[in-house]
Design a protein around this motif. Sequence first.
Motif, short mmCIF file in Angstrom:
data_model
loop_
_atom_site.label_atom_id
_atom_site.label_comp_id
_atom_site.label_asym_id
_atom_site.label_seq_id
_atom_site.Cartn_x
_atom_site.Cartn_y
_atom_site.Cartn_z
N LYS A 108 0.86 -1.19 0.00
CA LYS A 108 0.00 0.00 0.00
C LYS A 108 0.89 1.24 0.00
O LYS A 108 1.90 1.28 0.68
N HIS A 109 0.52 2.24 -0.79
CA HIS A 109 1.31 3.46 -0.81
C HIS A 109 0.72 4.48 0.14
O HIS A 109 -0.47 4.46 0.45
N ALA A 110 1.60 5.40 0.59
CA ALA A 110 1.18 6.36 1.60
C ALA A 110 0.04 7.24 1.10
O ALA A 110 -0.77 7.72 1.88
N LEU A 111 -0.02 7.44 -0.20
CA LEU A 111 -1.10 8.23 -0.79
C LEU A 111 -1.66 7.42 -1.96
O LEU A 111 -0.96 6.60 -2.54
N GLN A 170 16.33 11.25 -8.36
CA GLN A 170 15.35 10.75 -7.39
C GLN A 170 14.81 9.38 -7.78
O GLN A 170 14.70 8.48 -6.93
N THR A 171 14.47 9.22 -9.07
CA THR A 171 13.89 7.95 -9.51
C THR A 171 14.88 6.81 -9.33
O THR A 171 14.52 5.72 -8.87
N LEU A 172 16.17 7.06 -9.67
CA LEU A 172 17.17 6.02 -9.49
C LEU A 172 17.31 5.69 -8.01
O LEU A 172 17.41 4.52 -7.62
N ALA A 173 17.30 6.71 -7.15
CA ALA A 173 17.45 6.48 -5.72
C ALA A 173 16.28 5.66 -5.18
O ALA A 173 16.47 4.69 -4.45
N LEU A 174 15.06 6.03 -5.56
CA LEU A 174 13.88 5.31 -5.08
C LEU A 174 13.84 3.90 -5.65
O LEU A 174 13.42 2.96 -4.99
N GLY A 175 14.28 3.76 -6.91
CA GLY A 175 14.26 2.45 -7.56
C GLY A 175 15.19 1.45 -6.88
O GLY A 175 15.00 0.24 -6.96
N PRO A 187 1.42 2.50 5.64
CA PRO A 187 2.11 3.02 4.44
C PRO A 187 2.95 4.25 4.73
O PRO A 187 4.07 4.38 4.24
N LEU A 188 2.42 5.16 5.56
CA LEU A 188 3.17 6.37 5.85
C LEU A 188 4.44 6.06 6.63
O LEU A 188 5.48 6.69 6.44
N GLN A 189 4.35 5.05 7.50
CA GLN A 189 5.54 4.65 8.27
C GLN A 189 6.59 4.03 7.35
O GLN A 189 7.78 4.23 7.54
N VAL A 190 6.12 3.25 6.37
CA VAL A 190 7.06 2.66 5.41
C VAL A 190 7.80 3.78 4.68
O VAL A 190 9.02 3.76 4.52
N LEU A 191 7.04 4.81 4.26
CA LEU A 191 7.66 5.93 3.55
C LEU A 191 8.68 6.63 4.44
O LEU A 191 9.81 6.89 4.01
N LEU A 230 12.42 6.77 2.69
CA LEU A 230 13.18 8.03 2.73
C LEU A 230 14.62 7.85 3.23
O LEU A 230 15.55 8.34 2.60
N PRO A 231 14.84 7.12 4.34
CA PRO A 231 16.24 6.94 4.77
C PRO A 231 17.08 6.20 3.73
O PRO A 231 18.23 6.57 3.49
N ALA A 232 16.50 5.17 3.09
CA ALA A 232 17.29 4.40 2.14
C ALA A 232 17.62 5.23 0.89
O ALA A 232 18.68 5.06 0.29
N ALA A 233 16.72 6.13 0.53
CA ALA A 233 16.93 6.91 -0.69
C ALA A 233 17.66 8.23 -0.40
O ALA A 233 17.86 9.03 -1.31
#
Lengths: 273, 288
Positions: free
Chosen positions: A6-9, B176-181, B198-202, B207-210
């Motif tokens: 699931k994505h945050a948004l 950014q895309t390469l970092a997130l990928g 989901p927000l916690q995963v982000l 975010l820390p990994a990217a």
Amino acid sequence: MNRHLKHALPAWVWFTGLMLVFVILYAPILSALVFSFSADRFPSLDITRFSTKWYAQVFADARVLEALKNSLTIALSTALVATTLGFAAAYADFRFRFFGQRMVLALALLPPTVPIVVLSLAMLAFFSRIGLSGTVGSIIVAHVVVATPFAMAICRLRLEQMPPEYETAAQNLGATPGQALRLIVLPHAAPAIGAAALITFAVSLDEYAIAWFVGGLEQTVPVTVLNTLQGQVDPTIHVIGTLAFAATLSLVFAAQLLLLRSTKSHKNKEVSP
Amino acid sequence: MSVLSAKLRLRRRGWFALWAAPLPVWFALFFLGPMLLLIAMSFWSVQNYRLTPDFSLSAWSYVLSLDFLWSSFWRSYGLSLLSAVLVSLLAFPASYAMAFLISPARRLTFLGLALAPFFTSYLVRIYSLQVFLGEGGVLPQMFHSIGLSGASLLNSYTALFLGHATLTLPVVLVLQTLALGNVDRTEMSAAVNLGARPLQVLRHIILPAARPGLSLGVLFAFLLSYAEFVSATYLGGGVFQTLPILLTDLIRGGQQWPRAAVVSLLMMAVLLLTSLVTVAWAYRQKGN
């Protein structure tokens, strides 16, 4: 993919962001295309009539044609020299181990990190000291410095995909270093060399700061655009812009296609026994 | 025998030099040469309107004591930093969509489309923006039709920001895309399985990994915006007297080469310092 994730948004939020970014990137390009065919002098939403009169005006303008000739001469020479230098350096870095190798690599990638105004200033100072400022040659020399890092990076990444044993195997079977290069390395690197030539051509064709500082009275197409920016509304800019976009975008897409296809065919070869 | 091997060694050396030498030689002459000249020139003096080789600190002390230099210095820095952060925020949803919501095959196409404008006539795109934002332009007309003020949007930070975004978005999107990928998908799934929302995963995984790639995006956006003078002049309309504008004025205006050299070197020093700090922060280990 990631269906369980699931994505945050919700997805539409991210996709709206994606659309917004592409609108910002491509709206100015599309608007140049649309307004280049508008018969009105002042670009606005309600276009009264379409015409190709600005195209006719551009192609009848001796100043623009002269600038175009300069631009093409400079871009062609830059592409040729920058690709040669870039490939040579990439091959040397791939093939040999030598003292100061990392320093050469750092030097080769340094120019893009220098602000273009500073680089232009340094180039102008340098070329006027040796009495070469205001010549097409000096623009070429400077553009080679700006464009070579791109060529070198593209070629180096491509060579990375080639097992180094191929070349040594060829030499063990009796090929001279020159033959191994010509028969093994060059065919493998050909797509990257082509892509490097296209990208360096595009970089030079589009460069305005150095050309403006160093060129003096020798104007290139971007410099005529820069001069127009300072003046009144001029619909011919949209024509020049459309042609420039068509030229550089096709160069860049062709380069990307070359690199993409060569990477794919390489992967396929590895998978099949 | 030894003559033969010596000959062979010489040929090998020649072969090596043929490939290794051209770029360093060209760059030493036409890149390091001009840059070193710039450093030397900052110590030269102007006597009777003529530039004279010298060892004088007058250009340095003159430039460093100028109040408007420092104000335009901080203005340049602040505006570019603001633009870099805003462009990164603007690009993030798009990069997220490209990294997580689009198949890898399509992702390359989108990345190619995002990067291509970086190589196409930046000046004409700025001219298009001028036309979009200026009096009677497309955007003011649209605002007017929905009952807002139809005044020109030029000479504002909004205009300057759009110029900066035009320049830097392609690079930021790709980084950014390469970092997130490259964020570890199994780690993301594991967090979800352990009950993370989901927000916690982000916040705690993605975010820390990217972070390195995301920070490099901000850095490159900053470097490009900081050195840029076309947007600042033709969209910001000289409301924002930035260092690059000052520099072009110094050179085009007269014989003030040593002063222009000093301003250039200050710019370089600031960029170098900012890059070092950002890279150190981006690659800092977790928990430090």
